[in-house]
Each structure stands twice: as C-alpha cells, then as structure tokens.
Design an enzyme around this catalytic site. Structure first.
Site, short mmCIF file in Angstrom:
data_model
loop_
_atom_site.label_atom_id
_atom_site.label_comp_id
_atom_site.label_asym_id
_atom_site.label_seq_id
_atom_site.Cartn_x
_atom_site.Cartn_y
_atom_site.Cartn_z
N ALA A 2 -8.62 1.39 -0.95
CA ALA A 2 -9.27 2.88 -1.21
C ALA A 2 -10.05 3.01 -2.78
O ALA A 2 -10.97 3.49 -2.99
CB ALA A 2 -8.71 4.18 -0.79
N GLY A 3 -9.66 2.27 -3.60
CA GLY A 3 -9.80 2.11 -4.98
C GLY A 3 -9.35 3.27 -5.65
O GLY A 3 -9.97 3.80 -6.78
N GLN B 8 -2.20 7.63 -6.72
CA GLN B 8 -2.20 8.53 -5.52
C GLN B 8 -0.68 9.12 -5.32
O GLN B 8 -0.61 10.42 -4.67
CB GLN B 8 -2.28 7.56 -4.08
CG GLN B 8 -3.68 7.50 -3.81
CD GLN B 8 -3.89 6.61 -2.39
OE1 GLN B 8 -3.69 5.54 -2.35
NE2 GLN B 8 -4.22 7.24 -1.50
N ASP C 67 0.91 -1.17 0.03
CA ASP C 67 -0.19 0.15 -0.10
C ASP C 67 0.81 1.43 -0.05
O ASP C 67 1.76 1.52 0.75
CB ASP C 67 -0.87 -0.10 1.42
CG ASP C 67 -2.03 0.96 1.24
OD1 ASP C 67 -2.34 1.33 -0.06
OD2 ASP C 67 -2.59 1.51 2.26
N GLY D 202 -5.36 4.18 -5.64
CA GLY D 202 -4.10 4.21 -5.63
C GLY D 202 -3.31 3.02 -6.74
O GLY D 202 -3.28 3.25 -7.77
N ARG D 203 -3.43 1.84 -6.03
CA ARG D 203 -2.93 0.78 -7.10
C ARG D 203 -4.14 0.45 -8.20
O ARG D 203 -3.64 -0.07 -9.09
CB ARG D 203 -2.80 -0.44 -6.12
CG ARG D 203 -1.62 -0.46 -5.37
CD ARG D 203 -1.82 -1.62 -4.12
NE ARG D 203 -2.51 -0.92 -2.88
CZ ARG D 203 -2.66 -1.91 -1.87
NH1 ARG D 203 -2.00 -2.99 -1.63
NH2 ARG D 203 -3.38 -1.29 -0.95
N CYS E 212 -8.72 -2.15 -5.18
CA CYS E 212 -7.49 -2.15 -4.00
C CYS E 212 -8.15 -2.00 -2.55
O CYS E 212 -9.20 -2.85 -2.30
CB CYS E 212 -6.42 -1.23 -4.16
SG CYS E 212 -6.74 0.39 -4.51
#
Length: 640
Positions: free
Chosen positions: A573-574, A615, A537, A576-577, A571
């Site tokens: 939070a939906g 992010q 993360d 970043g990745r 991911c």
C-alpha cells in the site's frame, strides 16, 4: 417323448416319420387330457402311427422321458434327441423395447432346452396368458441368469418385425395356476418384466422420461428461485450494514461544545495559549451521546503530552483509516474563566496536531521508551491517520490506478507525471507522494504503492522523470493475495518509453540487490534496486538488524549519487512498511547529527505528506527498536 398337460389347452403328441427317417412331432388340441407314446413303432421307419395306449396324466415327469426307447446321447440325459433341425421355431433375437420384454426364470438349465422343449414352453406360456402360441415369441436364452426372454405380439404381426405388447399389460392376464400346471417340469421361479440387454447394444436407452423431465425442470426452477432470494437478502444485508455504518460514523464526529468549568480549580501559570500545570492535570473527555448531548468526564491522564489534543486509543489502525474521536486536555489551557471553543473541523484539529506534536528523546530516554511499550502504544494511538477523501482528487477514473481504494495520495504532495496530452489528466496520476527527509528536506523520498499490472509503465516513467538513484521494495509479490506485480525484467524489458536492463543480481542474506540501467532515447542512467522480502504485512520482523543494514546501504548509495532525485520506497500500500523504513532513515540521521531523536514528530511529518504512514502500534514500536539499535552502534563507535 413328449408330454400333454391337464387343462383346457392340453395336447396329444403324434410322431410322424419323414422319408429321410427323422421323427416329426405334431401337436393337436384335444378336449381330454391324453398322451400317446409308442416306442415300438419307432422300428417301422416309413409308417405314420399314433400311440396304442392313451394314458391320462396331470404332469410330465422326467422319469418318463428317461425311460423312453428313443436313442439319446450318453452325455446328455435330457430330451434333446427329440429336437429337430430345420423347424420353424427359432430364438428370434430382435431388438425389443425394454417395456415389452418378459423374463421367465427357470430351475431347469436353459442350455439344455431344444426346439421341442421350447415349443412346449411357448405353448404353456400361451395357455397361461390365454393367447395363441404364435403370439408368444422366445426372443433370447440367457444362460447366466438361467432365464428365457420372451415377448407377446399382436395377431396381425408381420414376420421379422419386433411388434410387441407392453409386458405389464400382458402380465395382468397371466394365470399362475395354469402356468404351474402346464410347465411344472421347467421349475419356473419368477416371471417379471426386464430390460432387454440386446436392445442396449443396438439403440440408445431412453434416459429421459416425461416425468423425469418435469422433475428436473421443477428442481432447477426451485434452485434458481432460492439463489435469487439469497442474493436479494445478501444485498439487503449489505445496504442495512452500510446505513448503520454511516449512522455510526456520524455519531462519532467531533463536536466541541462550550463547557463551563468551576472557578475553584487549582491555579495555573499562564504562558501563551498553552500553559504547563504545576499539579497533575485532569482530562475532560468531551463525549457526544447519540442524542447529541455533551457529557464531560474527568479522569487522570495516562502520560504527559506535548499537545493539548490527544487521541482515545481504539486498537490497531489498519488500512481503512481511523474514525477516532479527539480527547481535549482542558487543564493545560488553564484559566479561571470558563473554556469557550468555536466548533472546529476534525481535519483542521488533526492537522494542527500533526504539525505541532513532538517528543524529543535523548539516548537514555530512547532506551527507556523501548522498554515501556504500553506508553509507545498510547502515544501512537493519539496520532491522526490523515487519510485522504476520494473527493479531494479531481481526476476521473483515478480509482483504476489505486491498489487499495482507501489509500490515496495527498493532493498537496503527490507526484505529477508529465501528461501524454494536455487533456489527459489521468496520465498525470500515480499513487505516490514526495516525502520530506531529515531537517525538512524536500523530496528526499517518494512513498508509493506496489505497481499494478496497469501502472508498471507509470512507475518506470516516474523513476526516469524523478531521476531516482535507488528503489527500495519491502514486500513479497504475493502474501495470501497479490501485493505487487513483477515490474522488472529478467534481462531486458521495455515499459512505455523506458527501457530497463538488468546488469547484475546479488543475493544478500536478507535482501536481493539488482544493478539496473534505464534508457530513454539516447540517455541512460544507473539505478539500484533493493528487494527486502523478510517483512510480513501488518507485522514487524523478528529483528531490526536487517532493516537497519538495508537502511545504511541505501543511505550510502544516496550519498554517492549527489544531485540526483529522491529514493523511491514502496511496499504494497505504500504506508506501513514504507513508513517504517523512511522514519527509521530520518531518525538515524537525526541521532547521528544531533544525538537525540523525535520519533513522534517524524511520524507526524510523514502523515502530513502521506496519510497512514506507519500503520500499526507494533510498527511504531519497531521504529523505536531500530533507532535504539542504531544508537547502540553509534555509542560503540564512539568508544572505539
């Protein structure tokens, strides 16, 4: 033998003979210190006698006892032959309270004390205390400590009842001189109050005293007061920090004021509203100080920008969004007349940047950009985050369905679930957005947060409603804290109206593939679930190869499912990745179709659809690394 001691309580020993031939010792109080002992009269077994000789002595020595003519056992040199069975003096063994017990420690072995010696001991203690002998009671002989435990009773004590006077009060009247004079042969070393061990076996010890209870109450009261004060101080600190943060955010708001520029600047060619300079432009930073005054600051630009709006870098952007102020490139708006700007809301300025920014890179420029990481970081910092204000979502209690309170779906592109009832607006809400794909294709992807315990049914309802052929999960279930719940079954599970069956599980090197079948009523559909777990993360993987392979596998499955809905990616939070995966997928398609890529424009498009996508600057660099790796693979295939 027996001894009579000097003092006011001296005794005379008279030996009487009972009919059955055993000697009886009778003590009488006398005024003078005398002792009568006649061993010859022992031969006359039926006559009472007194000693013919009276000798005045101050102490009774063991030698006198040893020289006595009375027969005694060979194994015991003490005076235990003088003891009589059946006497009224007994060790009482009563449960006396601890505060009433007196313990007398002896040098003499207490196991050798017989009834006669105990009676002498009791009378000596009574004389030292100024009491009658019947008030002194021997309660217990303690062999381990070599001591005698006794207590003192009032005159009117009933037999068999453990009435006793307080030991501390009794010991105040103890005459030490009389005690040592009358009981010197016992070798008394200590007289002290002590807890009665026998009492502990028969009744519970009194743990709580009045003073102890008050002390505990006072301690607890002080503790409660301290905890309350600390809580109040903590709340005050939070309020102060909140007010300071709000004031700071107000000061950081953008205010574009008219700034007159000197007319003697370099001439520029004007085309449309944005003019490309012939010379290196200068940048004017519009800085608003705390007093509200605008101070222009001239400095050379860091690098070329496709838009006159650039962001001041303030560090990595995390989940709580950004309050970065805009820097206005005044020179690219070149004109000999002063620049006059109408105040513009920050949201409108940010949206204009997101919709217009772009930097197309050829394959060679892509490789060069990967090698120049600081330029990529600067470029990333200029992209507005475009987070959503909670007030924009007019759904009561929608916060209960958000994993992070600041990561919200864009209202214009969010996924609407079919409501359970017309009046239940909350049942239509899920923290998910439709994401445009390559070439602006609508609903190519769905970016969503990791399902929560109360949103698992909503997630599977969305999978069924949108007819998604593939689910991509790029998070572990737990990374320090919970990132996502286990929302699929081991074999079979029912989530709301959707039944999920796991047909097969395939373990690959960097991810796990599950072949699922979902059913609702009589209809059934196949769904492929990819679980990629090697991405930390807020960070990036060590290599872009696993992500690139995952993207290619997902793209192959999407192509093989024509006419079906968007690919669901999540991911925790939906943003970043999830943003990295979707940006890489779109960029690879662009490289394959056009031979060029515009990662900046792709990320801006993603943030228009869902705020905060990609992010951190490290993730932005990683997208370029993955695209560069895909470009190398395309070049190798072209050569072959």
């Amino acid at each position: 033998s027996a001894g009579c001691f000097s003092g006011d309580s001296d005794h005379v020993l008279a030996i009487h003979q009972r009919k059955y031939g055993k000697p009886v010792f009778i003590y009488h109080h006398v005024q003078s210190l005398e002792k009568s002992l006649d061993t010859d009269s022992y031969k006359n077994s039926k006559q009472n006698f007194h000693s013919s000789s009276h000798t005045k002595i101050s102490k009774l020595h063991p030698a006198i006892i040893v020289k006595s003519a009375f027969p005694r056992p060979a194994y015991d040199p003490s005076l235990d032959l003088l003891a009589m069975t059946g006497q009224d003096l007994e060790v009482e063994n009563l449960p006396v309270p601890a505060t009433n017990v007196i313990v007398v420690t002896l040098q003499m072995d207490v196991s050798k004390l017989n009834i006669t010696l105990l009676r002498i001991f009791r009378q000596g203690v009574a004389a030292a205390l100024g009491l009658l002998p019947q008030q002194v009671h021997i309660n217990r002989l303690i062999g381990k400590k070599n001591c005698v435990e006794l207590f003192v009773s009032p005159l009117n004590r009933k037999p068999g009842v453990s009435e006793a006077l307080p030991s501390e009060e009794v010991l105040r009247s103890l005459n030490i001189n009389i005690l040592h004079q009358s009981l010197s042969q016992f070798g008394i070393t200590e007289v002290s109050p002590e807890k009665n061990v026998l009492q502990g076996q028969r009744e519970a010890d009194k743990i709580w005293s009045k003073e102890g209870f008050y002390a505990v109450v006072i301690f607890l009261s002080i503790f409660v007061i301290l905890v309350t004060c600390l809580m109040v101080l903590y709340r005050l600190k939070e309020k102060i920090q909140l007010s300071l943060r709000q004031e700071k955010e107000k000061k950081q708001e953008i205010h574009l004021s008219p700034l007159p520029l000197p007319t003697a600047q370099s001439e520029y060619k004007t085309t449309n509203s944005m003019v490309q300079p012939e010379q290196a432009p200068k940048v004017v930073n519009v800085v608003v100080d705390p007093q509200g005054q605008c101070v222009p600051e001239l400095k050379p630009p860091l690098c070329a920008s496709p838009s006159p709006f650039r962001m001041k870098p303030v560090g990595l952007q995390e989940r709580r969004g950004s309050n970065v102020s805009l820097t206005l490139d005044m020179s690219s708006l070149g004109s000999v007349e002063p620049f006059v700007s109408v105040p513009t809301p920050r949201e409108k300025v940010a949206m204009e940047y997101l919709q217009s920014a772009g930097r197309v890179l050829t394959r060679q420029q892509l490789r060069d950009a990967v090698a120049c990481s600081h330029l990529l970081q600067t470029e990333f910092m200029e992209i507005p985050m475009n987070f959503v204000d909670p007030k924009e979502i007019d759904i009561p209690s929608h916060g209960t369905k958000n994993r992070y309170k600041t990561i919200l779906p864009n209202p214009l592109s969010r996924v609407y679930l079919k409501p359970k009832s017309p009046s239940d607006s909350l049942s239509t809400y899920i923290n998910a957005n439709y994401i445009r794909g390559y070439g602006g294709k609508e609903k190519a992807f769905i970016a969503t947060q990791g399902p929560m315990i109360n949103t698992v049914n909503d997630f599977w309802q969305m999978v069924w409603q949108e007819d998604s052929p593939v689910i991509v999960m790029i998070t572990k279930l737990k990374e320090k804290n919970e990132k996502c719940v286990l929302y699929w079954p081991e074999k079979r599970g029912i989530y709301g109206k959707v039944e999920v069956l796991v047909n097969s599980v395939q373990e690959c090197e960097n991810y796990t593939v599950r072949q699922l079948t979902i059913k609702q009523g009589s209809q059934s559909r196949s769904v492929k679930h990819y679980w990629y777990t090697s991405w930390p993360d807020h960070k990036t993987p060590d290599s872009a190869q696993p992500l690139l392979q995952l993207m290619l596998d997902v793209e192959e499955d999407r192509v093989e499912s024509p006419g079906r809905g968007p690919v669901i990616v999540h991911c925790s939070a939906g943003i970043g990745r999830t943003g990295c995966f979707i940006a890489t997928a779109i960029g690879c398609q662009q490289l394959k179709e056009e031979g060029v890529v515009d990662a900046l424009s792709i990320v801006c498009q993603l943030r228009v659809d869902r705020g905060g996508m990609v992010q951190t600057s490290e993730q932005y660099e990683f997208v370029h690394h993955a695209l560069s790796l895909y470009e190398s693979r395309l070049s190798a295939e072209a050569v072959q």
